[in-house]
Design a protein around this motif. Structure first.
Motif, PDB file in Angstrom:
ATOM      1  N   SER A 187      86.062  15.696  10.994  1.00  0.00           N
ATOM      2  CA  SER A 187      85.465  16.721  11.846  1.00  0.00           C
ATOM      3  C   SER A 187      83.945  16.684  11.695  1.00  0.00           C
ATOM      4  CB  SER A 187      85.987  18.094  11.420  1.00  0.00           C
ATOM      5  OG  SER A 187      85.274  19.098  12.125  1.00  0.00           O
ATOM      6  N   LEU A 188      83.258  16.933  12.801  1.00  0.00           N
ATOM      7  CA  LEU A 188      81.791  16.972  12.755  1.00  0.00           C
ATOM      8  C   LEU A 188      81.298  18.380  12.475  1.00  0.00           C
ATOM      9  CD1 LEU A 188      81.080  14.641  15.795  1.00  0.00           C
ATOM     10  CD2 LEU A 188      80.865  14.093  13.365  1.00  0.00           C
ATOM     11  N   GLY A 189      82.209  19.339  12.377  1.00  0.00           N
ATOM     12  CA  GLY A 189      81.816  20.731  12.104  1.00  0.00           C
ATOM     13  C   GLY A 189      82.563  21.654  13.039  1.00  0.00           C
ATOM     14  N   SER A 190      81.984  21.921  14.191  1.00  0.00           N
ATOM     15  CA  SER A 190      82.628  22.850  15.124  1.00  0.00           C
ATOM     16  C   SER A 190      83.639  22.123  16.014  1.00  0.00           C
ATOM     17  CB  SER A 190      81.578  23.509  16.000  1.00  0.00           C
ATOM     18  OG  SER A 190      81.060  22.543  16.903  1.00  0.00           O
ATOM     19  N   LYS A 191      84.513  22.897  16.629  1.00  0.00           N
ATOM     20  CA  LYS A 191      85.491  22.345  17.558  1.00  0.00           C
ATOM     21  C   LYS A 191      84.777  21.707  18.755  1.00  0.00           C
ATOM     22  CE  LYS A 191      89.944  23.917  17.336  1.00  0.00           C
ATOM     23  NZ  LYS A 191      91.093  24.795  17.475  1.00  0.00           N
ATOM     24  N   LEU A 231      85.370  13.315  20.691  1.00  0.00           N
ATOM     25  CA  LEU A 231      86.612  12.790  21.261  1.00  0.00           C
ATOM     26  C   LEU A 231      86.352  12.224  22.666  1.00  0.00           C
ATOM     27  CD1 LEU A 231      89.618  12.377  20.671  1.00  0.00           C
ATOM     28  CD2 LEU A 231      90.056  14.640  21.613  1.00  0.00           C
ATOM     29  N   SER A 232      85.501  12.901  23.424  1.00  0.00           N
ATOM     30  CA  SER A 232      85.166  12.394  24.768  1.00  0.00           C
ATOM     31  C   SER A 232      84.486  11.033  24.674  1.00  0.00           C
ATOM     32  CB  SER A 232      84.235  13.364  25.500  1.00  0.00           C
ATOM     33  OG  SER A 232      84.932  14.529  25.833  1.00  0.00           O
ATOM     34  N   GLU A 233      83.593  10.910  23.698  1.00  0.00           N
ATOM     35  CA  GLU A 233      82.935   9.607  23.498  1.00  0.00           C
ATOM     36  C   GLU A 233      83.961   8.529  23.164  1.00  0.00           C
ATOM     37  OE1 GLU A 233      78.876  11.297  21.286  1.00  0.00           O
ATOM     38  OE2 GLU A 233      80.150   9.828  20.255  1.00  0.00           O
ATOM     39  N   LEU A 234      84.889   8.882  22.285  1.00  0.00           N
ATOM     40  CA  LEU A 234      85.905   7.908  21.867  1.00  0.00           C
ATOM     41  C   LEU A 234      86.844   7.569  23.026  1.00  0.00           C
ATOM     42  CD1 LEU A 234      86.625   9.416  18.350  1.00  0.00           C
ATOM     43  CD2 LEU A 234      85.635   7.155  18.772  1.00  0.00           C
ATOM     44  N   ARG A 256      93.136  15.843  14.146  1.00  0.00           N
ATOM     45  CA  ARG A 256      94.130  14.762  14.262  1.00  0.00           C
ATOM     46  C   ARG A 256      93.729  13.796  15.392  1.00  0.00           C
ATOM     47  NH1 ARG A 256      98.711  17.303  17.278  1.00  0.00           N
ATOM     48  NH2 ARG A 256      97.427  16.635  19.006  1.00  0.00           N
ATOM     49  N   ASN A 257      93.401  14.353  16.554  1.00  0.00           N
ATOM     50  CA  ASN A 257      93.051  13.489  17.682  1.00  0.00           C
ATOM     51  C   ASN A 257      91.786  12.682  17.411  1.00  0.00           C
ATOM     52  OD1 ASN A 257      95.254  14.480  18.981  1.00  0.00           O
ATOM     53  ND2 ASN A 257      94.140  15.615  20.552  1.00  0.00           N
ATOM     54  N   VAL A 258      90.791  13.346  16.849  1.00  0.00           N
ATOM     55  CA  VAL A 258      89.544  12.633  16.557  1.00  0.00           C
ATOM     56  C   VAL A 258      89.815  11.500  15.574  1.00  0.00           C
ATOM     57  CG1 VAL A 258      87.277  12.797  15.451  1.00  0.00           C
ATOM     58  CG2 VAL A 258      87.992  14.555  17.072  1.00  0.00           C
ATOM     59  N   MET A 259      90.576  11.779  14.537  1.00  0.00           N
ATOM     60  CA  MET A 259      90.773  10.769  13.496  1.00  0.00           C
ATOM     61  C   MET A 259      91.587   9.577  14.015  1.00  0.00           C
ATOM     62  SD  MET A 259      92.045  11.208   9.568  1.00  0.00           S
ATOM     63  CE  MET A 259      92.458   9.763   8.580  1.00  0.00           C
ATOM     64  N   GLY A 311      95.909  13.125  23.973  1.00  0.00           N
ATOM     65  CA  GLY A 311      94.529  13.427  23.578  1.00  0.00           C
ATOM     66  C   GLY A 311      93.638  12.208  23.463  1.00  0.00           C
ATOM     67  N   ILE A 312      94.186  11.090  23.005  1.00  0.00           N
ATOM     68  CA  ILE A 312      93.294   9.958  22.769  1.00  0.00           C
ATOM     69  C   ILE A 312      93.272   8.949  23.904  1.00  0.00           C
ATOM     70  CG2 ILE A 312      93.520  10.247  20.276  1.00  0.00           C
ATOM     71  CD1 ILE A 312      95.150   7.828  20.066  1.00  0.00           C
ATOM     72  N   PHE A 313      94.317   8.933  24.721  1.00  0.00           N
ATOM     73  CA  PHE A 313      94.364   7.921  25.780  1.00  0.00           C
ATOM     74  C   PHE A 313      94.112   8.496  27.165  1.00  0.00           C
ATOM     75  CE2 PHE A 313      97.143   5.897  22.488  1.00  0.00           C
ATOM     76  CZ  PHE A 313      96.222   4.918  22.142  1.00  0.00           C
ATOM     77  N   GLN A 314      93.508   9.676  27.236  1.00  0.00           N
ATOM     78  CA  GLN A 314      93.409  10.303  28.551  1.00  0.00           C
ATOM     79  C   GLN A 314      92.478   9.561  29.508  1.00  0.00           C
ATOM     80  OE1 GLN A 314      92.395  14.363  27.932  1.00  0.00           O
ATOM     81  NE2 GLN A 314      90.530  13.938  26.792  1.00  0.00           N
ATOM     82  N   ASP A 315      91.550   8.770  29.000  1.00  0.00           N
ATOM     83  CA  ASP A 315      90.672   8.037  29.914  1.00  0.00           C
ATOM     84  C   ASP A 315      91.080   6.580  30.096  1.00  0.00           C
ATOM     85  OD1 ASP A 315      89.188  10.256  30.275  1.00  0.00           O
ATOM     86  OD2 ASP A 315      87.400   9.571  29.207  1.00  0.00           O
ATOM     87  N   VAL A 316      92.138   6.180  29.412  1.00  0.00           N
ATOM     88  CA  VAL A 316      92.515   4.770  29.449  1.00  0.00           C
ATOM     89  C   VAL A 316      93.331   4.455  30.706  1.00  0.00           C
ATOM     90  CG1 VAL A 316      94.002   3.078  28.295  1.00  0.00           C
ATOM     91  CG2 VAL A 316      92.350   4.389  26.971  1.00  0.00           C
ATOM     92  N   ASP A 317      93.021   3.323  31.315  1.00  0.00           N
ATOM     93  CA  ASP A 317      93.703   2.869  32.523  1.00  0.00           C
ATOM     94  C   ASP A 317      95.191   2.657  32.237  1.00  0.00           C
ATOM     95  OD1 ASP A 317      94.541   1.590  34.817  1.00  0.00           O
ATOM     96  OD2 ASP A 317      92.790   0.279  34.918  1.00  0.00           O
ATOM     97  N   PRO A 318      96.071   3.320  32.980  1.00  0.00           N
ATOM     98  CA  PRO A 318      97.504   3.160  32.694  1.00  0.00           C
ATOM     99  C   PRO A 318      98.019   1.731  32.892  1.00  0.00           C
ATOM    100  CG  PRO A 318      97.168   4.487  34.692  1.00  0.00           C
ATOM    101  CD  PRO A 318      95.825   4.294  34.048  1.00  0.00           C
TER     102      PRO A 318
END
Lengths: 278, 278
Positions: A36-40, A47-50, A246-249, A87-94
């Motif tokens: 965690s970087l601190g705040s939510k 997470l958006s960057e990732l 969890r999602n970030v990690m 959470g982690i694959f929301q931007d990935v091309d299906p």
């Protein structure tokens, strides 16, 4: 200043046939948030960057069609396997992402060896495949239910190591995550499903039965992780009481995994120079 | 005031065994944009709305695990099958979305009937499955290459109708889209792939060979669409020279299809009332 967290601190030590041992799950606090970087809000921004980074990396993987990546997600009921995928694959091309859920084996599946159905779902060249549960169910459930003895369980660990070595040898990068939650956190999540009529469909009374055997399952996980974390298919334990953490990690882990593959778009072809389409 | 466009104006008339006929593809202008709201910005905003609507609809479909939806995408090379999938499903949870690309049949696949590999990929309960190419390749390519005669082609149309009737009878909603582009638009897109070294990997010299038989392929499509558009598996022709328009129109179509299923989240269960998790 706090030490910067290292993903490898959460990696289960590699199996050593000379001194096999269970992993001490209690050594990792499920409520901790090392990534965690601190705040939510900060975590969501990360997470958006990732998400965006994963989009590009997976596009390269898929375009290149050479390497294969397999992410295995395991965890107790309510530990957040579905939520992690979203959470982690929301931007990935299906196009190049394949999610494979493993449920209780069907009659046909059960009539084969336990790796048969899993092998058929292994990632193809260019694919990022996610196993939502996996071959590990077969060293957890039957063991806790005492359907297999210790010797059979050990044989299965060995079969799993050999199977994963085969996939790795064929160019598959394997990462395995245990989404680690506490018994109290599961209680809260199950209760929330019961208390919210809109979530009733997510509640399975069988989950309460499995919960009664919480300690047995924790031990089964500890043994399985210790016996099957290898250089070619390492296990990572993800503190997962916090969904955002969890999602970030997991996103950090899979992003690093893809970055390490040094993926590039396929090169230009000299032979195409000057061609005019009629 | 312009007449509001109707998706059904782009539906291929249903096959009638008493008067079978090819569909007149030229009757639909590939450069038209009937579902455009005007500017590209307005269309993108509409697409965002549809992306979000599809997310909710597919979540209900997946949660309910009763119905199945199959979207089939066909079109000439460069017509935008990949781009459509990315454009319309970008907000959809990968958990219940499955993309199945069909390439030239493998040796094992070719050793079976032409529907064998397709059948194995049919959507399961709760799934939204997209076929990127499909069984229709087998009434297009071998026909243009004169590997099958007219009688065999007619038999295949009948087998396809029967196969799709089976899926529909089992609760599968089928929608088929031809992404309709002009020969000039294909020329521009192929040339762009050649002129941009970063896009060389997308260029297949075989595409130039197929392009030489453009008219034969258009006729093969016209015949196939006329012979296989049915009430339970209708074909729609999507004007697709504009990528934005193509995405908006396919998204409108699949959104309407899901809305027509009247999907709801599973109901609350009285039996769970008052349960306390220990």
């Amino acid at each position: 200043m706090a030490k910067k967290p290292d993903l490898d601190d959460y990696r289960v030590p590699y199996f050593d046939s000379k001194k096999p041992k269970a992993f001490d799950l209690a050594s990792i606090d499920s409520a901790s948030k090392p990534f965690s970087l601190g705040s939510k809000d900060e975590d969501r921004a990360r997470l958006s960057e990732l998400n965006a980074a994963l989009d590009t990396l997976q596009d390269k993987l898929h375009t290149q069609r050479k390497q294969r990546v397999l992410l295995i997600l395991q965890g107790m009921d309510t530990s957040g396997k579905d939520g992690t995928i979203r959470g982690i694959f929301q931007d990935v091309d299906p196009l190049g992402l394949r999610i494979v859920p493993f449920k209780a084996p069907s009659e046909v599946e059960a009539a084969h060896d336990f790796l048969w159905r899993v092998h058929s779902q292994a990632p193809a060249a260019g694919e990022l495949t996610v196993f939502n549960r996996s071959q590990y169910e077969d060293v957890l459930v039957p063991r806790v239910l005492k359907q297999i003895d210790k010797a059979e369980c050990e044989r299965r660990y060995a079969h799993i190591r050999n199977f994963e070595a085969l996939l790795a040898d064929n160019g598959t990068t394997i990462v395995k995550c245990l989404l680690h939650i506490s018994k109290d956190e599961q209680k809260a999540r199950l209760q929330a499903r019961i208390d919210n009529p809109e979530k009733h469909w997510r509640f399975d009374p069988a989950d309460l039965e499995a919960r009664k055997q919480w300690d047995d399952y924790q031990q089964a996980y500890a043994d399985a992780l210790g016996a099957t974390s290898t250089e070619f298919a390492p296990w990572f334990v993800i503190p997962a009481d916090s969904k955002t953490h969890r999602n970030v990690m997991v996103a950090e882990l899979i992003t690093r995994t893809l970055q390490d593959l040094k993926l590039e778009y396929p090169p230009a072809k000299e032979s195409l120079k000057g061609i005019k389409v009629e």
